[in-house]
Design an enzyme around this catalytic site. Structure first.
Site, PDB file in Angstrom:
ATOM      1  N   GLU A 102      72.541-138.974  27.789  1.00 55.76           N
ATOM      2  CA  GLU A 102      72.783-137.882  26.848  1.00 55.76           C
ATOM      3  C   GLU A 102      71.680-136.843  27.060  1.00 55.76           C
ATOM      4  O   GLU A 102      70.509-137.120  26.813  1.00 55.76           O
ATOM      5  CB  GLU A 102      72.776-138.369  25.394  1.00 55.76           C
ATOM      6  CG  GLU A 102      73.132-137.241  24.414  1.00 55.76           C
ATOM      7  CD  GLU A 102      73.077-137.656  22.949  1.00 55.76           C
ATOM      8  OE1 GLU A 102      72.638-138.777  22.645  1.00 55.76           O
ATOM      9  OE2 GLU A 102      73.457-136.823  22.102  1.00 55.76           O
ATOM     10  N   GLU A 112      76.770-147.883  18.445  1.00 57.07           N
ATOM     11  CA  GLU A 112      76.753-146.824  19.458  1.00 57.07           C
ATOM     12  C   GLU A 112      75.561-147.041  20.370  1.00 57.07           C
ATOM     13  O   GLU A 112      74.446-147.293  19.887  1.00 57.07           O
ATOM     14  CB  GLU A 112      76.651-145.430  18.814  1.00 57.07           C
ATOM     15  CG  GLU A 112      76.572-144.335  19.886  1.00 57.07           C
ATOM     16  CD  GLU A 112      76.518-142.910  19.342  1.00 57.07           C
ATOM     17  OE1 GLU A 112      77.060-142.656  18.252  1.00 57.07           O
ATOM     18  OE2 GLU A 112      75.908-142.070  20.030  1.00 57.07           O
TER      19      GLU A 112
HETATM   20  C1  LIG Z   1      77.702-136.695  19.241  1.00 57.37           C
HETATM   21  O1  LIG Z   1      78.333-137.209  20.377  1.00 57.37           O
HETATM   22  C2  LIG Z   1      77.464-137.705  21.366  1.00 57.37           C
HETATM   23  C3  LIG Z   1      78.283-138.036  22.580  1.00 57.37           C
HETATM   24  O2  LIG Z   1      78.873-136.886  23.120  1.00 57.37           O
HETATM   25  C4  LIG Z   1      76.745-138.896  20.815  1.00 57.37           C
HETATM   26  O3  LIG Z   1      75.842-139.412  21.757  1.00 57.37           O
HETATM   27  C5  LIG Z   1      75.983-138.501  19.583  1.00 57.37           C
HETATM   28  O4  LIG Z   1      75.417-139.630  18.980  1.00 57.37           O
HETATM   29  C6  LIG Z   1      76.886-137.785  18.559  1.00 57.37           C
HETATM   30  N1  LIG Z   1      75.998-137.236  17.556  1.00 57.37           N
HETATM   31  C7  LIG Z   1      76.358-137.037  16.343  1.00 57.37           C
HETATM   32  C8  LIG Z   1      75.308-136.455  15.444  1.00 57.37           C
HETATM   33  O5  LIG Z   1      77.481-137.293  15.928  1.00 57.37           O
END
Ligand SMILES: *[C@@H]1O[C@H](CO)[C@@H](O)[C@H](O)[C@H]1NC(C)=O
Length: 310
Positions: A203, A198
């Site tokens: 963000e 990821e």
């Molecule tokens: C939640 O989703 C966001 C993108 O909308 C992402 O950047 C993030 O890592 C995610 N966080 C978790 C804790 O899943």
């Protein structure tokens, strides 16, 4: 917009046409400065990208030169830079983009995504999140929060993978991103076959700090935070340059409005395809309660390009 342009132009000329440390200083199509501020020198990464590396002899810790091979076994192959998504992609939305997340309407916040919360006009994508008057059940995705908003998400039809064939990628876009408590906009890459990889390019979690994140695992994360003034009201460009560092690892550089903010070692990301997602999640890591009215998140000039080495 015009005054913003003039301010930008005057700042550029004040900078005496020298790129800062870690700034871009050359490459095909580059029209900015080609000399570096003292203390750093311009190092060619590939034909498309040179960067000011601190240290008298260029340091050499960041970028790996990528040869653009022109022959394989005596046969000529097409090499060089190619565009995957051009800046006008929202004008041909269905050629480049799909609605929702790749896995459906739900994710890690209190918004459920709906196609009709996404609109496109004049090359600009607008996502609107609206508070519901009654709860719409629970998200089907962890951590399964109660759904209190309908909002929107889109993902690109093409995916990103850094490998021998495509060793360099540039991914960027301009955004007006909400920064109030309970709003959680993102422009991010996440693995199509596994998680991680990821990489979060944009963000915001309820204030004016942008979080650039690289997740190597749930507990091994690099984060670079950048404060962005007027993030909600003014277009700002968020950008990454991802370059293959060795057979396993990718180096990712992060930029806001062309300024280098940091680099992460995306260890193990080589060969792992990633989705490109733009979404307006709500609450979750951004806090709650979120806004009682509507929230908008806008994107334009999304660009994805890569070098083809073979
Ligand atoms: C939640 O989703 C966001 C993108 O909308 C992402 O950047 C993030 O890592 C995610 N966080 C978790 C804790 O899943």
């Amino acid at each position: 917009m015009l005054s913003q342009t003039l301010i930008t132009l005057s700042l550029l000329s004040l900078a005496a046409a020298q790129a800062p440390a870690w700034g871009q200083c050359g490459g095909i199509g580059w029209t900015g400065p080609t000399t570096c501020a003292s203390g750093s020198s311009c190092v060619k990464s590939n034909d498309y990208y040179s960067q000011c590396i601190p240290g008298s002899n260029g340091g050499g810790t960041t970028t790996t030169a990528q040869a653009t091979a022109t022959t394989t076994g005596g046969t000529s192959v097409k090499t060089g830079w190619e565009e995957v998504i051009g800046e006008g992609s929202f004008n041909s939305f269905s050629s480049f983009w799909n609605y929702l997340y790749p896995w459906g309407p739900d994710h890690n916040g209190s918004a459920r995504m709906k196609q009709d919360k996404v609109s496109v006009s004049g090359g600009v994508l607008t996502i609107r999140a609206d508070r519901l008057s009654s709860q719409d059940g629970y998200s089907t995705a962890n951590p399964k929060p109660a759904i209190w908003y309908w909002s929107g998400a889109v993902h690109a039809k093409s995916t990103v993978v850094v490998n021998d064939q495509f060793p360099n990628w540039e991914i960027r876009g301009e955004f007006k991103a909400p920064t109030t408590k309970g709003t959680w906009p993102a422009f991010w890459l996440t693995g199509t076959q596994s998680w991680p990889p990821e990489i979060d390019i944009l963000e915001f979690k309820g204030n004016t700090e942008n979080w650039f994140n690289t997740f190597r695992s749930s507990s091994d994360v690099s984060t670079t935070k950048a404060n962005v003034g007027n993030a909600a009201s003014t277009w700002h460009q968020y950008r990454i340059w991802a370059t293959k560092a060795n057979s396993k690892d990718v180096t990712v550089h992060f930029y806001v409005d062309g300024d280098w903010k940091g680099q992460h070692n995306a260890a193990g990301f080589v060969g792992k395809p990633m989705w490109i997602i733009i979404n307006l999640q709500m609450e979750g890591s951004s806090g709650s309660p979120g806004p009682s009215g509507s929230t908008t998140y806008q994107a334009q000039k999304i660009y994805v390009g890569r070098t083809r080495a073979s």
